[in-house]
Design an enzyme around this catalytic site. Structure first.
Site, PDB file in Angstrom:
ATOM      1  N   GLN A 198       0.572  -1.207  -0.176  1.00  0.00           N
ATOM      2  CA  GLN A 198       0.033   0.359  -0.076  1.00  0.00           C
ATOM      3  C   GLN A 198       0.743   1.364   0.173  1.00  0.00           C
ATOM      4  OE1 GLN A 198      -2.641  -0.759   3.591  1.00  0.00           O
ATOM      5  NE2 GLN A 198      -1.034   1.028   5.226  1.00  0.00           N
ATOM      6  N   GLY A 199       0.738   2.073  -0.234  1.00  0.00           N
ATOM      7  CA  GLY A 199       1.279   3.460  -0.546  1.00  0.00           C
ATOM      8  C   GLY A 199       0.252   4.352  -0.846  1.00  0.00           C
ATOM      9  N   TYR A 200       0.469   6.149  -0.441  1.00  0.00           N
ATOM     10  CA  TYR A 200       0.123   7.160  -0.286  1.00  0.00           C
ATOM     11  C   TYR A 200       0.377   7.914  -1.428  1.00  0.00           C
ATOM     12  CZ  TYR A 200      -1.098   4.817   3.921  1.00  0.00           C
ATOM     13  OH  TYR A 200      -1.281   3.159   4.983  1.00  0.00           O
ATOM     14  N   ILE A 201      -1.119   8.476  -1.696  1.00  0.00           N
ATOM     15  CA  ILE A 201      -0.561   9.914  -2.841  1.00  0.00           C
ATOM     16  C   ILE A 201      -1.103  10.738  -2.219  1.00  0.00           C
ATOM     17  CG2 ILE A 201      -1.911  10.772  -4.638  1.00  0.00           C
ATOM     18  CD1 ILE A 201      -3.474   7.801  -5.160  1.00  0.00           C
TER      19      ILE A 201
ATOM     20  N   ALA B 155       3.858   8.167  -2.889  1.00  0.00           N
ATOM     21  CA  ALA B 155       5.099   8.903  -2.084  1.00  0.00           C
ATOM     22  C   ALA B 155       5.562   7.962  -1.723  1.00  0.00           C
ATOM     23  CB  ALA B 155       4.653  10.808  -1.386  1.00  0.00           C
TER      24      ALA B 155
END
Length: 158
Positions: free
Chosen positions: A29-32, A83
């Site tokens: 999981q990644g954070y925009i 990011a």
């Protein structure tokens, strides 16, 4: 309005390793967007993708909207717009009629294990499993969005 009421706990590794937990699921999981008041997260599993928008936490409660998206689009979003990221293996364990989600973090967060339980109200009672240790619901260091930015293994004080 989508509402999530979730409490987080550290897990005692030795007891967790002895627990009957079944197979885990690898998550990336990644954070925009990762802001104290809101986050936009993309999650990729071996079968699905998810786009999740979360609001500011007030106690154990916050707004949450989660949408199933095509796996390929989730991967593109992670690769092109994220990011920062975390990877983990998630286990779902039933304990006394409640589902606990236990995340064993990987990479720079290896060694960190967090259990989460979703509730219908902040006052709802539940029985903790023997492998649950200290509650960290209000400790922002343990938010996944913060762990993605400042990995657990970089913390001076744990």
């Amino acid at each position: 309005m989508g509402i999530e009421i979730e409490r987080k706990f550290l897990v005692i590794k030795e007891k967790w390793n002895q627990a009957d937990k079944g197979p885990g699921k690898l998550l990336r999981q990644g954070y925009i967007l990762s802001d104290p008041e809101k986050t936009i997260r993309v999650r990729l599993t071996d079968t699905d993708g998810y786009l999740t928008i979360k609001g500011i936490s007030r106690g154990a409660t916050r707004q949450e909207y989660e949408y199933l998206i095509p796996q390929e689009e989730a991967e593109e979003l992670l690769n092109n717009f994220s990011a920062n990221e975390v990877s983990k293996v998630r286990y779902k364990v039933e304990v006394y009629g409640k589902t606990w989600e236990v995340d064993e973090f990987l990479g720079a967060n290896e060694g960190l294990i967090i259990a989460e339980i979703e509730l219908d109200s902040e006052l709802e009672s539940f029985v903790s499993p023997t492998w649950v240790e200290k509650e960290v619901t209000s400790d922002i260091r343990y938010y996944n969005s913060n762990i993605a930015q400042t990995p657990y293994n970089c913390w001076v004080e744990k």
